[in-house]
Design an enzyme around this catalytic site. Structure first.
Site, PDB file in Angstrom:
ATOM      1  CD  GLU A 114      -2.877  -1.181   0.177  1.00  0.00           C
ATOM      2  OE1 GLU A 114      -3.129  -0.109  -0.414  1.00  0.00           O
ATOM      3  OE2 GLU A 114      -3.424  -2.255  -0.125  1.00  0.00           O
TER       4      GLU A 114
ATOM      5  CB  CYS B  55      -1.169   7.314   0.952  1.00  0.00           C
ATOM      6  SG  CYS B  55      -2.384   6.203   1.675  1.00  0.00           S
TER       7      CYS B  55
END
Length: 486
Positions: free
Chosen positions: A260, A294
């Site tokens: 991720e 993010c």
């Protein structure tokens, strides 16, 4: 022998939050060995036992929620309001993992779908059929008396490497599903925020997790890389920057890897959008926790016909953000994780201005705090457009045609999540087809995430999916059983 310890400092004022023992090579080896040994017994525990442990951990965390929130705020510099929100999500994450541990199940695979084992004859129209009139009916039935069962089994010891920005909940996105499905774990927390992982391990131990199943290791990078290469791990799951993630994949060997990684999230605001909602959500998505998401809002593309009112609303809301001490309950924006990160963010702002961008609001820096900043007139090629800022900085530009906005939003090597404000479902589904992101939020911003959602990205944003049930599938393997009961 004296144990080496790292001091963990507050990103806001530099005070010492606590100390964390720095693991030696022997201690890392002991942790890996414990995970390997404990897996052989933990994998065989009934699912209700694993579920009960996770549910008790959820309840224990609920009782210590203020302690956990204060620790997150202190070592990560996260505003207390958001730290409390992270703890609330973590309580759910544990209880949801408990529920999924009880209900994850295999499936029956039908094995009477293909008649190729039987004799066919040609029909007059060029087709084929089984001649049921001549065929032995018992043989036909007997050939169908097979059942296939596909069941999931834990993959094996998992190495989990976590980031600093969600030191509890993103850790749990790795640890909780691994434990739910029956794996043991070695957890390497972020070097800036290991104390929260220690608290989590303490809670899980109190909840009844057997010794050796979860091992927290705070170690130097070379020892972490040695673990990544270690074939005793069957999976590495990592959340962090794209360069580090792809490096991990390159050295992990044949083991499974879930990544991720970074993002460069865009929001498209159409002419028919609710502008006040869009502005409020963009501010929240762009500057919450210093923009260290993010999936934080980085690029805003707004239709030229509504650019002025939208931008005015955006600036008002940015101006209203309270910046300062993360320990205060009304702080909106605290520090970024350290002064080096703050200096990098400020340099990107300055570079963009030198290349022709304009500061609409913000742009300043004081130690580790970067002001909420809006830049106009940015162009591809600027770092603030092309790279992941990971700071409280947004860019704003106009578009005339919807297709051009989607193309510009998609013109990045990242593809984590995106946001689109529109009342037109045709535009929503067009964006879904053409915008290569793992998640598209309609009338919301990319930071929207519920912890049971499938979460992950396209392109350089990673491989695999998190979200409890989806992560459990990543952390398990299928075995297919075929029974001939003729």
């Amino acid at each position: 022998m004296q144990v080496a310890k790292d001091r963990i400092y507050s990103p806001f004022d530099g005070r010492v939050v606590g100390e964390m023992p720095l693991a030696t090579e022997a201690e890392v080896e002991a942790a890996v060995g414990a995970a390997v040994a404990s897996f052989q017994t933990y994998r065989r525990l009934p699912r209700f036992v694993r579920a009960d442990i996770l549910q008790r951990a959820s309840e224990l965390l609920g009782k210590r929620r203020e302690e956990a929130a204060a620790l997150i705020s202190a070592e990560a510099g996260k505003p207390l309001y958001d730290a409390r929100g992270e703890v609330a999500r973590s309580i759910f994450n544990l209880s949801n993992a408990a529920a999924e541990a009880r209900r994850i199940a295999g499936v029956e695979i039908p094995l009477d779908m293909d008649g190729g084992i039987f004799a066919y004859q040609t029909t007059g129209d060029g087709g084929a059929r089984i001649d049921l009139s001549d065929m032995d009916q018992q043989a036909l039935v007997a050939g169908s008396r097979r059942v296939g069962l596909a069941r999931r089994f834990p993959i094996g010891p998992v190495l989990a490497i976590a980031p600093f920005n969600f030191p509890l909940n993103l850790v749990l996105h790795k640890v909780a599903p691994a434990l739910a499905v029956g794996n043991s774990v070695v957890l390497k927390p972020a070097p800036q925020t290991p104390l929260t992982s220690v608290l989590l391990a303490e809670i899980l131990t109190e909840a009844g997790l057997p010794d050796g199943v979860l091992n927290v290791v705070h170690c130097a990078v070379p020892l972490a890389e040695k673990m990544v290469r270690d074939d005793r791990f069957h999976m590495v799951t990592f959340t962090g920057s794209a360069p580090v993630g792809w490096h991990i994949k390159s050295i992990a060997g044949k083991k499974k890897v879930a990544l991720e990684l970074g993002g460069n999230a865009a929001v498209i605001v159409c002419a028919d959008a609710d502008l006040e909602l869009a502005a409020a959500r963009c501010v929240r998505g762009g500057v919450v926790y210093g923009g260290q998401y993010c999936i934080g809002v980085q690029r805003i593309l707004v239709h030229e016909s509504v650019r002025k009112p939208f931008q005015e609303s955006l600036v008002r809301k940015l101006r209203d953000c309270k910046v300062g001490d993360p320990a205060l309950p009304d702080t909106d924006v605290g520090p970024v994780i350290d002064q080096r990160s703050a200096a990098r963010i400020k340099s990107w702002i300055d570079e963009a201005v030198e290349a022709g961008a304009r500061i609409v609001i913000g742009g300043g820096r004081a130690n580790s705090i970067v002001e909420p900043t809006l830049l106009a007139g940015t162009k591809p090629g600027m770092k603030v457009e092309d790279e992941e800022i990971f700071g409280p900085v947004m860019t704003i530009n106009s578009f005339e045609r919807f297709g051009d906005a989607v193309s510009r939003a998609n013109a990045t090597r990242y593809g984590l999540q995106g946001g689109l404000f529109t009342r037109d479902l045709r535009q929503a589904f067009t964006a879904l087809e053409d915008w290569d992101v793992g998640g598209l939020m309609i009338n919301d911003v990319p930071i929207y995430r519920i912890d049971n959602m499938p979460f992950g990205g396209w392109k350089e944003s990673g491989i695999g999916r998190e979200g409890t049930r989806f992560a459990m599938e990543e952390m398990s393997e299928l075995k297919h059983l075929v029974i001939n009961y003729h």
